[in-house]
Scaffold this motif. Sequence first.
Motif, PDB file in Angstrom:
ATOM      1  N   ARG A 149      37.030 -22.559 178.672  1.00 16.26           N
ATOM      2  CA  ARG A 149      37.521 -23.741 177.964  1.00 16.26           C
ATOM      3  C   ARG A 149      38.985 -23.547 177.598  1.00 16.26           C
ATOM      4  O   ARG A 149      39.364 -22.468 177.118  1.00 16.26           O
ATOM      5  N   VAL A 150      39.796 -24.584 177.823  1.00 20.31           N
ATOM      6  CA  VAL A 150      41.196 -24.559 177.395  1.00 20.31           C
ATOM      7  C   VAL A 150      41.243 -24.996 175.934  1.00 20.31           C
ATOM      8  O   VAL A 150      40.955 -26.148 175.613  1.00 20.31           O
ATOM      9  N   CYS A 151      41.600 -24.067 175.050  1.00 18.65           N
ATOM     10  CA  CYS A 151      41.654 -24.377 173.615  1.00 18.65           C
ATOM     11  C   CYS A 151      42.915 -25.152 173.249  1.00 18.65           C
ATOM     12  O   CYS A 151      42.917 -25.937 172.298  1.00 18.65           O
ATOM     13  N   GLY A 152      43.986 -24.913 173.969  1.00 18.71           N
ATOM     14  CA  GLY A 152      45.253 -25.563 173.699  1.00 18.71           C
ATOM     15  C   GLY A 152      46.293 -25.118 174.695  1.00 18.71           C
ATOM     16  O   GLY A 152      46.081 -24.154 175.442  1.00 18.71           O
ATOM     17  N   VAL A 153      47.426 -25.805 174.694  1.00 19.40           N
ATOM     18  CA  VAL A 153      48.490 -25.507 175.645  1.00 19.40           C
ATOM     19  C   VAL A 153      49.821 -25.424 174.905  1.00 19.40           C
ATOM     20  O   VAL A 153      50.210 -26.358 174.198  1.00 19.40           O
ATOM     21  N   ALA A 154      50.502 -24.295 175.053  1.00 19.53           N
ATOM     22  CA  ALA A 154      51.822 -24.114 174.453  1.00 19.53           C
ATOM     23  C   ALA A 154      52.878 -24.575 175.446  1.00 19.53           C
ATOM     24  O   ALA A 154      52.893 -24.140 176.604  1.00 19.53           O
ATOM     25  N   ASN A 155      53.754 -25.460 175.007  1.00 17.53           N
ATOM     26  CA  ASN A 155      54.816 -25.959 175.873  1.00 17.53           C
ATOM     27  C   ASN A 155      55.852 -24.879 176.152  1.00 17.53           C
ATOM     28  O   ASN A 155      56.004 -23.935 175.361  1.00 17.53           O
ATOM     29  N   PRO A 156      56.597 -24.990 177.248  1.00 20.71           N
ATOM     30  CA  PRO A 156      57.549 -23.936 177.640  1.00 20.71           C
ATOM     31  C   PRO A 156      58.572 -23.594 176.575  1.00 20.71           C
ATOM     32  O   PRO A 156      58.967 -22.433 176.445  1.00 20.71           O
ATOM     33  N   GLU A 157      59.014 -24.578 175.799  1.00 15.09           N
ATOM     34  CA  GLU A 157      60.052 -24.315 174.800  1.00 15.09           C
ATOM     35  C   GLU A 157      59.589 -23.347 173.705  1.00 15.09           C
ATOM     36  O   GLU A 157      60.421 -22.766 172.999  1.00 15.09           O
ATOM     37  N   MET A 158      58.286 -23.162 173.554  1.00 16.47           N
ATOM     38  CA  MET A 158      57.793 -22.211 172.562  1.00 16.47           C
ATOM     39  C   MET A 158      57.998 -20.772 173.014  1.00 16.47           C
ATOM     40  O   MET A 158      58.076 -19.864 172.189  1.00 16.47           O
ATOM     41  N   GLY A 159      58.068 -20.553 174.320  1.00 15.23           N
ATOM     42  CA  GLY A 159      58.226 -19.189 174.827  1.00 15.23           C
ATOM     43  C   GLY A 159      57.043 -18.308 174.484  1.00 15.23           C
ATOM     44  O   GLY A 159      57.188 -17.108 174.254  1.00 15.23           O
ATOM     45  N   ALA A 160      55.843 -18.888 174.452  1.00  9.10           N
ATOM     46  CA  ALA A 160      54.645 -18.137 174.080  1.00  9.10           C
ATOM     47  C   ALA A 160      54.369 -17.021 175.075  1.00  9.10           C
ATOM     48  O   ALA A 160      54.513 -17.196 176.284  1.00  9.10           O
ATOM     49  N   SER A 161      53.961 -15.870 174.542  1.00  8.03           N
ATOM     50  CA  SER A 161      53.634 -14.733 175.400  1.00  8.03           C
ATOM     51  C   SER A 161      52.190 -14.335 175.180  1.00  8.03           C
ATOM     52  O   SER A 161      51.539 -14.771 174.237  1.00  8.03           O
TER      53      SER A 161
END
Length: 446
Positions: A149-161
Motif C-alpha cells: 500500500r502507498v501510504c503517501g508520496v513526498a514531492n521532489p522539492e522535499m528531497g526525502a531520503s
Amino acid sequence: MKLKTSLNILFLSFTIITFGQIGTRFPSEKKIIKDPVTGVDLIFLTTKSAGDSKTYPTHPQWTADGEWLIFRSKRANDEAMAVNEKSGVIVQVTEGGYTGTLCMAQKSMKLYFMRKAEGDKMQIMEVNLEGIFKDSQAGKMRPVSAYERVCGVANPEMGASGDMALDADEEKVYFRIGKEEAGRHLDPNIKIEKNFGPRNMGVGPGGISSMNIKTGEFKHVISVPFQVGHIQSNIWNPGELVFCWETGGKSPQRTWTVMADGTGLRPLYPESDFEWVTHEAVISKDEVAMAIMGHRKIDIQKEAPVEVTGSTEIRNPQNPGQESNWGNSGTREKPTGLAIVNLRTHEMIIAGQTKSGSGLWHVHGSSDGRWAVGDDFSRSLYLIDRKTNEMIMLTTGHKDTAADHIHPTFNRDGTKIQIQSAMLSADNKTMNICIVNVPKEWLKRK
C-alpha cells in the motif's frame, strides 16, 4: 519448435530466480557451526553468496511475532527478504524495490520503507507481511497490490531520503529531507555548518519531516545547520527521536535528540573535541548506547594522535579514522568504550571497553538493561553483563575484508543477537545473516 519451447522455459526460470515476485520462496540455507575460537554456536540463516546484509542496528530486525528476520539481498534484483529463524525458509517480501532503511513494525506484521517513483517523487510504502507469509506458504499468491500500500508520496522539492524510522505508535514515519527544504524552515540568523573532516561531509542545513501513514499528512519536525543522519525513533516512547550530525567519522557534536513536534532539541551526549562518538542506538525506553572510540594511537613525544603521510592517507583501508586531519580525538588518553546515556537523567556510564585495539565500535543493548554488546575492528563480538561488568568474546574471525561491519542487534527479549558475517564467504567479502545466542549460563543469572 522444441528448442524454442526449451529456451522459453529456461528464460522463464531465469526470470523467476533473478526477478522473482513477492512471496517467492527460497529453500533453507540454515547451518549451525561452532566458532573456531570461542566454541559458541553460530546460527547462519543464509549461507550462499547472494549479497545479503542486515538492516542498520538502529532499527528492529525481527518481525512483530519474533519469528522472521527482514534483510536486504540481491537474490531477486535487490528486493527485501525475510528468513524464518526456525525453518530457515526465505521469502521475498517486496516487489518493485526499496530505498534506504527497512522499518519493521513491532505491534503489527507490517513493513515500511521508501520507494522511488516517477518524477523523482518518493513513495512511503506499507507491506502486509502476514498476508505474504500465509499466501506464500499456501502457494497461492495474489497480485502485489494485495500486499503493498502507498501510504503517501513526498514531492521532489522535499528531497526525502530513505533514512527513515517508524514511530512507536506506528502511526507515522520520520525521514530526512533535502537541504533546500530544511533551509526553508531554518532561522536565517543561524550559521550553517561547513564540511568537517577528510570525507567532506557534514555541511548543512539538514532536517527531519514526518508523515502520517494513515492520512498521508506531512509535518516538518526540525531543521538544523548540519547534515542529518541515522534517524531513529524510540520504539518504546512515541514522538521521541534520536539522530546524528553525519560527517562519515568524528563530528563536532555527533548525537542529538528531539521530540516529534520539534521541541526539546538538544545534544544527547555533549561531547568534547577529544572524544570520537559514533554509532548511537536507542536500546530501551530510557537509554541510548553509543561508542566512544579509543582506536587511535598516541605519539608520546608529540602528545598528539600519530600523523600519517598526507592529509587523507588511510593506514588501514578496512577501518576508518586513521586520517591525520580528523583532529585530536579517538585516543585512550580519556575514558572510552561502550557508553550508555539515560535520556531522562542525562547520565552516562561506560559499560565496558576492550583492553586494546580499536575498542568497541558498533554497539547495542537489551531493552531490559541486562546486557550490552559491541563489535570491534577485527569483527569480533563482545557481550557485557551490565550488572557485573563482566565481558566475554562471543565470536571472532568474521573477516575485516567483509563488505560491511557485523553490526550487532539484540532481539526484543534480549536472548539473542543478530549479526552479518563474511566468515563463510569464499571471496572474503560477501556477507550472510547470522544469529548468536546469549550463553545459557548467562541467561540463568539473577
